[in-house]
Design a protein around this motif. Structure first.
Motif, PDB file in Angstrom:
ATOM      1  N   GLN A 343       0.813  -1.212   0.000  1.00 52.04           N
ATOM      2  CA  GLN A 343       0.000   0.000   0.000  1.00 52.04           C
ATOM      3  C   GLN A 343       0.853   1.272   0.000  1.00 52.04           C
ATOM      4  OE1 GLN A 343      -3.280  -0.597   2.965  1.00 52.04           O
ATOM      5  NE2 GLN A 343      -4.453  -0.882   1.090  1.00 52.04           N
ATOM      6  N   GLN A 344       1.970   1.198  -0.709  1.00 56.86           N
ATOM      7  CA  GLN A 344       2.766   2.367  -1.045  1.00 56.86           C
ATOM      8  C   GLN A 344       3.053   2.290  -2.531  1.00 56.86           C
ATOM      9  OE1 GLN A 344       6.170   3.271   1.629  1.00 56.86           O
ATOM     10  NE2 GLN A 344       5.520   1.494   2.807  1.00 56.86           N
ATOM     11  N   LEU A 345       2.996   3.420  -3.206  1.00 57.89           N
ATOM     12  CA  LEU A 345       3.185   3.419  -4.646  1.00 57.89           C
ATOM     13  C   LEU A 345       4.627   3.066  -5.010  1.00 57.89           C
ATOM     14  CD1 LEU A 345       1.206   6.601  -5.761  1.00 57.89           C
ATOM     15  CD2 LEU A 345       0.478   4.212  -5.860  1.00 57.89           C
ATOM     16  N   PRO A 346       4.825   2.366  -6.138  1.00 58.49           N
ATOM     17  CA  PRO A 346       6.184   2.110  -6.606  1.00 58.49           C
ATOM     18  C   PRO A 346       6.886   3.419  -6.933  1.00 58.49           C
ATOM     19  CG  PRO A 346       4.554   1.462  -8.264  1.00 58.49           C
ATOM     20  CD  PRO A 346       3.797   1.802  -7.030  1.00 58.49           C
ATOM     21  N   ARG A 347       8.222   3.412  -6.870  1.00 58.15           N
ATOM     22  CA  ARG A 347       9.011   4.611  -7.113  1.00 58.15           C
ATOM     23  C   ARG A 347      10.076   4.315  -8.171  1.00 58.15           C
ATOM     24  NH1 ARG A 347      10.146   8.260  -1.911  1.00 58.15           N
ATOM     25  NH2 ARG A 347       9.977   9.795  -3.584  1.00 58.15           N
ATOM     26  N   LEU A 348      10.163   5.196  -9.162  1.00 56.32           N
ATOM     27  CA  LEU A 348      11.123   5.070 -10.252  1.00 56.32           C
ATOM     28  C   LEU A 348      12.418   5.797  -9.883  1.00 56.32           C
ATOM     29  CD1 LEU A 348      11.857   4.317 -13.206  1.00 56.32           C
ATOM     30  CD2 LEU A 348      10.762   6.478 -13.889  1.00 56.32           C
ATOM     31  N   ILE A 349      13.548   5.129 -10.067  1.00 60.41           N
ATOM     32  CA  ILE A 349      14.855   5.713  -9.760  1.00 60.41           C
ATOM     33  C   ILE A 349      15.733   5.600 -11.005  1.00 60.41           C
ATOM     34  CG2 ILE A 349      16.889   5.614  -8.272  1.00 60.41           C
ATOM     35  CD1 ILE A 349      15.097   4.079  -6.233  1.00 60.41           C
ATOM     36  N   ASP A 351      19.473   7.201 -12.590  1.00 60.54           N
ATOM     37  CA  ASP A 351      20.687   7.970 -12.321  1.00 60.54           C
ATOM     38  C   ASP A 351      20.720   8.496 -10.876  1.00 60.54           C
ATOM     39  OD1 ASP A 351      21.593   7.592 -14.932  1.00 60.54           O
ATOM     40  OD2 ASP A 351      20.538   9.368 -15.660  1.00 60.54           O
ATOM     41  N   GLY A 352      20.271   7.654  -9.967  1.00 63.08           N
ATOM     42  CA  GLY A 352      20.357   7.998  -8.554  1.00 63.08           C
ATOM     43  C   GLY A 352      19.329   8.992  -8.061  1.00 63.08           C
ATOM     44  N   GLN A 353      18.316   9.300  -8.879  1.00 60.32           N
ATOM     45  CA  GLN A 353      17.296  10.282  -8.493  1.00 60.32           C
ATOM     46  C   GLN A 353      15.899   9.706  -8.741  1.00 60.32           C
ATOM     47  OE1 GLN A 353      18.079  13.212  -7.006  1.00 60.32           O
ATOM     48  NE2 GLN A 353      20.242  12.634  -7.167  1.00 60.32           N
ATOM     49  N   TYR A 354      14.948  10.092  -7.867  1.00 64.24           N
ATOM     50  CA  TYR A 354      13.558   9.726  -8.107  1.00 64.24           C
ATOM     51  C   TYR A 354      13.045  10.459  -9.336  1.00 64.24           C
ATOM     52  CZ  TYR A 354      13.548   7.955  -3.277  1.00 64.24           C
ATOM     53  OH  TYR A 354      13.820   7.281  -2.121  1.00 64.24           O
ATOM     54  N   GLN A 355      12.198   9.782 -10.097  1.00 62.77           N
ATOM     55  CA  GLN A 355      11.621  10.369 -11.302  1.00 62.77           C
ATOM     56  C   GLN A 355      10.098  10.316 -11.229  1.00 62.77           C
ATOM     57  OE1 GLN A 355      13.708  11.686 -13.642  1.00 62.77           O
ATOM     58  NE2 GLN A 355      15.453  11.035 -12.373  1.00 62.77           N
ATOM     59  N   LYS A 356       9.458  11.330 -11.785  1.00 67.81           N
ATOM     60  CA  LYS A 356       7.999  11.330 -11.847  1.00 67.81           C
ATOM     61  C   LYS A 356       7.531  10.304 -12.874  1.00 67.81           C
ATOM     62  CE  LYS A 356       7.266  16.144 -10.446  1.00 67.81           C
ATOM     63  NZ  LYS A 356       6.676  17.457 -10.813  1.00 67.81           N
ATOM     64  N   MET A 357       6.347   9.771 -12.627  1.00 66.29           N
ATOM     65  CA  MET A 357       5.776   8.787 -13.546  1.00 66.29           C
ATOM     66  C   MET A 357       4.359   9.202 -13.921  1.00 66.29           C
ATOM     67  SD  MET A 357       6.950   5.165 -11.815  1.00 66.29           S
ATOM     68  CE  MET A 357       6.113   5.517 -10.253  1.00 66.29           C
ATOM     69  N   ASP A 358       3.990   8.928 -15.159  1.00 67.41           N
ATOM     70  CA  ASP A 358       2.628   9.183 -15.626  1.00 67.41           C
ATOM     71  C   ASP A 358       1.793   7.935 -15.373  1.00 67.41           C
ATOM     72  OD1 ASP A 358       0.297   9.907 -16.863  1.00 67.41           O
ATOM     73  OD2 ASP A 358       1.062   9.620 -18.901  1.00 67.41           O
ATOM     74  N   ILE A 359       1.108   7.920 -14.238  1.00 62.36           N
ATOM     75  CA  ILE A 359       0.328   6.729 -13.915  1.00 62.36           C
ATOM     76  C   ILE A 359      -1.129   6.848 -14.373  1.00 62.36           C
ATOM     77  CG2 ILE A 359       1.810   6.170 -11.966  1.00 62.36           C
ATOM     78  CD1 ILE A 359      -0.346   7.190 -10.091  1.00 62.36           C
ATOM     79  N   GLU A 360      -1.557   8.051 -14.719  1.00 61.74           N
ATOM     80  CA  GLU A 360      -2.941   8.231 -15.167  1.00 61.74           C
ATOM     81  C   GLU A 360      -3.206   7.494 -16.464  1.00 61.74           C
ATOM     82  OE1 GLU A 360      -3.902  12.339 -15.382  1.00 61.74           O
ATOM     83  OE2 GLU A 360      -3.661  12.702 -13.227  1.00 61.74           O
ATOM     84  N   SER A 361      -2.163   7.301 -17.272  1.00 64.76           N
ATOM     85  CA  SER A 361      -2.341   6.657 -18.573  1.00 64.76           C
ATOM     86  C   SER A 361      -2.743   5.187 -18.443  1.00 64.76           C
ATOM     87  CB  SER A 361      -1.054   6.765 -19.395  1.00 64.76           C
ATOM     88  OG  SER A 361       0.022   6.111 -18.737  1.00 64.76           O
ATOM     89  N   PHE A 362      -2.568   4.611 -17.243  1.00 67.25           N
ATOM     90  CA  PHE A 362      -2.905   3.202 -17.061  1.00 67.25           C
ATOM     91  C   PHE A 362      -4.369   2.990 -16.655  1.00 67.25           C
ATOM     92  CE2 PHE A 362       1.728   3.265 -16.202  1.00 67.25           C
ATOM     93  CZ  PHE A 362       2.123   2.438 -17.248  1.00 67.25           C
ATOM     94  N   ASN A 363      -5.098   4.087 -16.455  1.00 66.69           N
ATOM     95  CA  ASN A 363      -6.542   4.023 -16.195  1.00 66.69           C
ATOM     96  C   ASN A 363      -6.915   3.144 -14.989  1.00 66.69           C
ATOM     97  OD1 ASN A 363      -7.211   5.646 -18.503  1.00 66.69           O
ATOM     98  ND2 ASN A 363      -6.832   3.840 -19.795  1.00 66.69           N
ATOM     99  N   LEU A 364      -6.120   3.268 -13.936  1.00 64.81           N
ATOM    100  CA  LEU A 364      -6.424   2.538 -12.710  1.00 64.81           C
ATOM    101  C   LEU A 364      -7.206   3.388 -11.717  1.00 64.81           C
ATOM    102  CD1 LEU A 364      -3.066   0.655 -11.987  1.00 64.81           C
ATOM    103  CD2 LEU A 364      -5.187  -0.297 -12.906  1.00 64.81           C
ATOM    104  N   GLY A 365      -7.401   4.651 -12.042  1.00 63.40           N
ATOM    105  CA  GLY A 365      -8.079   5.544 -11.117  1.00 63.40           C
ATOM    106  C   GLY A 365      -7.131   6.059 -10.063  1.00 63.40           C
ATOM    107  N   ALA A 366      -7.686   6.664  -9.038  1.00 61.00           N
ATOM    108  CA  ALA A 366      -6.871   7.225  -7.964  1.00 61.00           C
ATOM    109  C   ALA A 366      -6.324   6.104  -7.081  1.00 61.00           C
ATOM    110  CB  ALA A 366      -7.708   8.177  -7.125  1.00 61.00           C
ATOM    111  N   PRO A 367      -5.111   6.264  -6.539  1.00 64.96           N
ATOM    112  CA  PRO A 367      -4.544   5.254  -5.641  1.00 64.96           C
ATOM    113  C   PRO A 367      -5.466   4.963  -4.458  1.00 64.96           C
ATOM    114  CG  PRO A 367      -2.877   6.851  -6.263  1.00 64.96           C
ATOM    115  CD  PRO A 367      -4.185   7.390  -6.769  1.00 64.96           C
TER     116      PRO A 367
END
Length: 445
Positions: A343-349, A351-367
């Motif tokens: 129950q925590q969202l996955p995180r993209l890393i 080059d050693g930094q967190y990156q934003k992800m476009d999760i709306e495109s997967f049509n899962l609705g709000a977390p």
């Protein structure tokens, strides 16, 4: 008590005269009636949670309850006063074979297969808690039986249906970190026991049928604090250690997302076996054949026990952040994906930094972060599938392979630091001494 083969066990259970092909007729009747009649085997902590979740479906009728502990049985009976109660699941299944549609198995691991296979022989749809079985041979037998009889089945890995795990699967399969070459997964839980086997015996509690609790496992004296309730996961005869408990949950999403089969090699770095309890600390390394989502081969490392995981550059987080208590890290060509449990969202890393992800495109609705509502989805999916309204996402065709993978790591714990080579087609290790642990003798009880 006398040991008997699995096949003989089912003959002695009075099932040899039963014909095949009943399942479609019975499930069609359930669908015609629009309701599902359930029987529940095992009503301890997880069993009560399973009972609550299954019975919360508006179209379920709880017909029968079974437990070897009269205290647990009484608590469940108070919630479902119209249900018939039993101590022996064999008696329940034989007496009610025409009055139930589905069976929920929530017992300790060593009873999963005996109870589930008997129910499946009687053409009942089965929801069985994880890990699916105690032995590799049982996992294959349950998969085969489900396919042969065209049964609706589901393994109890509720997080399989959670938002964050669905999202991680879609992210990996979208190629967000490219082909994955390594997965590292961990849990600091300790379902091991490094001490000696207990000696002597204690009086069996008046509420417990100790013979039925042991079931098909080898007979041993009752000893307070070692088996029931709760500590059986630590003991080789009954559980599957931390790997069989938390490993099934944490392996599930990477295993599913990468479309893995069973591994080619397994090595477990742990203490020498005692023949009684599982090691308290394990580092299990698997090598899998590649898939379209992985490199030519995939390396998978599992860590459990106090202090897990071991420090590794693959697990270093940006800003010096601490790792989640439990979770998995995917390493790919283009970066890493951290998947906490749970129950925590996955995180993209990258080059050693967190990156934003476009999760709306997967049509899962709000977390969604509500455990009660999320966990019931997996159970209700099973009920709806039995009624012809849905499909199960963790049927035995999938969960048997996942369980086999887990159990191969458990077996490797009997051969510390030795690489075992697994032949999936033959269902045998190249190392002959390991093959004796693929199956187990069933005690006549």
């Amino acid at each position: 008590m006398k040991n008997i083969a699995r096949r003989e066990f089912f003959k002695k259970s009075g099932l040899v005269v039963l014909g095949l092909g009943m399942a479609p007729t019975l499930i069609a009747q359930a669908r015609k009636n629009g309701r599902l009649r359930t029987a529940h085997i095992g009503l301890g902590g997880m069993g009560m949670a399973d009972l609550d979740a299954i019975s919360s479906h508006a179209l379920v009728d709880v017909v029968a309850l079974c437990d070897v502990d009269s205290s647990a049985l009484a608590k469940a009976k108070a919630l479902h006063p119209n249900a018939k109660i039993y101590v022996d699941y064999r008696t329940m299944l034989n007496e009610l074979k025409n009055d139930i549609d589905a069976v929920i198995v929530s017992t300790p691991d060593h009873t999963h297969a005996p109870a589930s296979l008997m129910a499946m022989k009687l053409d009942k749809q089965v929801y069985c808690q994880k890990p699916l079985t105690h032995h590799v041979s049982e996992a294959r037998a349950m998969k085969k039986m489900a396919e042969k009889k065209n049964l609706i089945t589901q393994m109890g890995i509720q997080v399989h249906s959670f938002y964050d795990y669905k999202l991680a699967t879609l992210l990996i399969q979208s190629g967000i970190i490219g082909k994955v070459h390594t997965v590292r997964a961990w849990s600091p839980k300790n379902w091991g026991y490094d001490g000696p086997a207990p000696t002597g015996s204690d009086p069996v509690p008046s509420n417990l049928d100790w013979n039925l609790w042991q079931g098909t496992a080898a007979e041993r004296p009752y000893k307070e604090g070692y088996y029931h309730p709760g500590n059986w996961r630590k003991i080789m005869d009954y559980g599957c250690g931390t790997l069989g408990d938390m490993g099934v949950h944490i392996f599930d999403t990477p295993y599913n997302a990468l479309e893995l089969d069973v591994p080619m090699t397994i090595v477990n770095e742990c203490r020498q076996p005692t023949g009684f309890g599982f090691p308290e600390n394990n580092t299990v390394t698997y090598e899998f054949p590649g898939t379209k989502y992985t490199a030519d081969t995939l390396k998978w490392v599992w860590y459990d026990g106090e202090g897990a995981p071991a420090s590794h550059t693959d697990l270093a987080l940006p800003n010096g952040d601490a790792l989640p208590d439990q979770g998995a890290m995917f390493m790919g060509e283009k970066g890493r994906l951290l998947l906490p449990h749970f129950q925590q969202l996955p995180r993209l890393i990258v080059d050693g930094q967190y990156q934003k992800m476009d999760i709306e495109s997967f049509n899962l609705g709000a977390p969604v972060k509500d455990y009660d509502s999320e966990s019931k989805k997996h159970y209700h999916q099973f009920v709806d599938a039995c009624l012809g309204k849905d499909e199960c996402s963790a049927p035995f065709s999938y969960s048997a392979r996942l369980t086999e993978t887990i159990l191969l790591g458990v077996i490797a714990g009997r051969f510390p630091n030795q690489t075992l080579h697994w032949d999936s087609k033959k269902a045998k290790f190249a190392e002959k001494g390991a093959n004796q642990f693929l199956d187990g003798k069933y005690r006549k009880f």
